[in-house]
Design a protein around this motif. Structure first.
Motif, PDB file in Angstrom:
ATOM      1  N   LEU A  32      -0.301  84.377  18.692  1.00 46.95           N
ATOM      2  CA  LEU A  32       0.936  83.779  19.192  1.00 46.95           C
ATOM      3  C   LEU A  32       2.167  84.456  18.595  1.00 46.95           C
ATOM      4  O   LEU A  32       3.146  84.709  19.298  1.00 46.95           O
ATOM      5  CB  LEU A  32       0.942  82.278  18.905  1.00 46.95           C
ATOM      6  N   SER A  33       2.119  84.778  17.323  1.00 47.63           N
ATOM      7  CA  SER A  33       3.251  85.461  16.676  1.00 47.63           C
ATOM      8  C   SER A  33       3.455  86.854  17.248  1.00 47.63           C
ATOM      9  O   SER A  33       4.587  87.262  17.512  1.00 47.63           O
ATOM     10  CB  SER A  33       3.038  85.530  15.167  1.00 47.63           C
ATOM     11  N   GLU A  34       2.354  87.578  17.447  1.00 48.30           N
ATOM     12  CA  GLU A  34       2.453  88.919  18.016  1.00 48.30           C
ATOM     13  C   GLU A  34       3.015  88.899  19.439  1.00 48.30           C
ATOM     14  O   GLU A  34       3.677  89.840  19.858  1.00 48.30           O
ATOM     15  CB  GLU A  34       1.080  89.598  18.017  1.00 48.30           C
ATOM     16  N   GLU A  35       2.765  87.803  20.140  1.00 50.12           N
ATOM     17  CA  GLU A  35       3.263  87.641  21.507  1.00 50.12           C
ATOM     18  C   GLU A  35       4.668  87.026  21.539  1.00 50.12           C
ATOM     19  O   GLU A  35       5.165  86.690  22.607  1.00 50.12           O
ATOM     20  CB  GLU A  35       2.298  86.769  22.314  1.00 50.12           C
ATOM     21  N   LYS A  36       5.261  86.857  20.357  1.00 47.78           N
ATOM     22  CA  LYS A  36       6.605  86.277  20.212  1.00 47.78           C
ATOM     23  C   LYS A  36       6.661  84.831  20.697  1.00 47.78           C
ATOM     24  O   LYS A  36       7.696  84.345  21.126  1.00 47.78           O
ATOM     25  CB  LYS A  36       7.657  87.111  20.958  1.00 47.78           C
ATOM     26  N   ARG A  37       5.544  84.131  20.622  1.00 46.77           N
ATOM     27  CA  ARG A  37       5.464  82.721  21.006  1.00 46.77           C
ATOM     28  C   ARG A  37       5.512  81.892  19.712  1.00 46.77           C
ATOM     29  O   ARG A  37       4.588  81.175  19.361  1.00 46.77           O
ATOM     30  CB  ARG A  37       4.190  82.489  21.811  1.00 46.77           C
ATOM     31  N   PHE A  38       6.633  82.042  19.026  1.00 45.75           N
ATOM     32  CA  PHE A  38       6.772  81.502  17.684  1.00 45.75           C
ATOM     33  C   PHE A  38       6.677  79.979  17.628  1.00 45.75           C
ATOM     34  O   PHE A  38       6.113  79.430  16.684  1.00 45.75           O
ATOM     35  CB  PHE A  38       8.074  81.986  17.058  1.00 45.75           C
ATOM     36  N   ASP A  39       7.225  79.292  18.617  1.00 47.43           N
ATOM     37  CA  ASP A  39       7.151  77.828  18.612  1.00 47.43           C
ATOM     38  C   ASP A  39       5.702  77.359  18.667  1.00 47.43           C
ATOM     39  O   ASP A  39       5.324  76.408  17.982  1.00 47.43           O
ATOM     40  CB  ASP A  39       7.930  77.242  19.791  1.00 47.43           C
ATOM     41  N   GLN A  40       4.897  78.022  19.467  1.00 43.36           N
ATOM     42  CA  GLN A  40       3.486  77.653  19.578  1.00 43.36           C
ATOM     43  C   GLN A  40       2.725  77.994  18.298  1.00 43.36           C
ATOM     44  O   GLN A  40       1.860  77.225  17.863  1.00 43.36           O
ATOM     45  CB  GLN A  40       2.851  78.343  20.775  1.00 43.36           C
ATOM     46  N   ALA A  41       3.034  79.129  17.712  1.00 43.22           N
ATOM     47  CA  ALA A  41       2.387  79.521  16.452  1.00 43.22           C
ATOM     48  C   ALA A  41       2.698  78.499  15.364  1.00 43.22           C
ATOM     49  O   ALA A  41       1.817  78.070  14.616  1.00 43.22           O
ATOM     50  CB  ALA A  41       2.838  80.919  16.029  1.00 43.22           C
ATOM     51  N   LEU A  42       3.947  78.105  15.294  1.00 44.08           N
ATOM     52  CA  LEU A  42       4.357  77.119  14.298  1.00 44.08           C
ATOM     53  C   LEU A  42       3.688  75.764  14.562  1.00 44.08           C
ATOM     54  O   LEU A  42       3.265  75.080  13.622  1.00 44.08           O
ATOM     55  CB  LEU A  42       5.879  76.985  14.305  1.00 44.08           C
ATOM     56  N   ALA A  43       3.539  75.400  15.815  1.00 49.98           N
ATOM     57  CA  ALA A  43       2.887  74.129  16.159  1.00 49.98           C
ATOM     58  C   ALA A  43       1.430  74.112  15.697  1.00 49.98           C
ATOM     59  O   ALA A  43       0.953  73.099  15.163  1.00 49.98           O
ATOM     60  CB  ALA A  43       2.970  73.878  17.661  1.00 49.98           C
ATOM     61  N   VAL A  44       0.718  75.218  15.861  1.00 53.33           N
ATOM     62  CA  VAL A  44      -0.671  75.309  15.404  1.00 53.33           C
ATOM     63  C   VAL A  44      -0.725  75.154  13.886  1.00 53.33           C
ATOM     64  O   VAL A  44      -1.534  74.392  13.350  1.00 53.33           O
ATOM     65  CB  VAL A  44      -1.315  76.648  15.834  1.00 53.33           C
ATOM     66  N   ALA A  45       0.148  75.865  13.195  1.00 57.61           N
ATOM     67  CA  ALA A  45       0.152  75.823  11.731  1.00 57.61           C
ATOM     68  C   ALA A  45       0.544  74.441  11.206  1.00 57.61           C
ATOM     69  O   ALA A  45      -0.054  73.931  10.254  1.00 57.61           O
ATOM     70  CB  ALA A  45       1.090  76.898  11.187  1.00 57.61           C
ATOM     71  N   LEU A  46       1.536  73.828  11.815  1.00 56.78           N
ATOM     72  CA  LEU A  46       1.973  72.497  11.375  1.00 56.78           C
ATOM     73  C   LEU A  46       0.897  71.446  11.621  1.00 56.78           C
ATOM     74  O   LEU A  46       0.693  70.558  10.783  1.00 56.78           O
ATOM     75  CB  LEU A  46       3.258  72.091  12.102  1.00 56.78           C
ATOM     76  N   ALA A  47       0.200  71.540  12.736  1.00 54.27           N
ATOM     77  CA  ALA A  47      -0.860  70.569  13.037  1.00 54.27           C
ATOM     78  C   ALA A  47      -1.943  70.613  11.963  1.00 54.27           C
ATOM     79  O   ALA A  47      -2.474  69.566  11.572  1.00 54.27           O
ATOM     80  CB  ALA A  47      -1.454  70.860  14.409  1.00 54.27           C
ATOM     81  N   ALA A  48      -2.244  71.795  11.470  1.00 55.50           N
ATOM     82  CA  ALA A  48      -3.293  71.926  10.452  1.00 55.50           C
ATOM     83  C   ALA A  48      -2.880  71.285   9.127  1.00 55.50           C
ATOM     84  O   ALA A  48      -3.694  70.638   8.479  1.00 55.50           O
ATOM     85  CB  ALA A  48      -3.646  73.393  10.235  1.00 55.50           C
TER      86      ALA A  48
END
Length: 70
Positions: A32-48
């Motif tokens: 997600l970060s490599e695809e510049k989909r930062f909000d989604q990447a952060l959502a995955v990390a925060l959920a964990a």
């Protein structure tokens, strides 16, 4: 390249109690970060880190997600 959404679908299908869930989450955040989909990447990390069995890897992944926002 070009199959990121397919890879993400596979990674999302891994159950939370799977022994490899940490690696799956790492891969999700990286893709997600490599695809510049930062909000989604952060959502995955925060959920964990909001889960019941939080690990050092979960906090490290969250830090990586925040770093990718720069």
């Amino acid at each position: 390249r070009g199959r990121e959404d397919a890879a993400l679908a596979v990674l999302r299908a891994i159950p939370p109690n799977d022994p490899l869930i940490s690696q799956a989450r790492d891969s999700q955040v990286r893709i997600l970060s490599e695809e510049k989909r930062f909000d989604q990447a952060l959502a995955v990390a925060l959920a964990a880190v909001r889960g019941n069995e939080v690990t050092f890897a979960d906090h490290s992944r969250l830090g990586d997600a925040y770093s990718s926002l720069k």
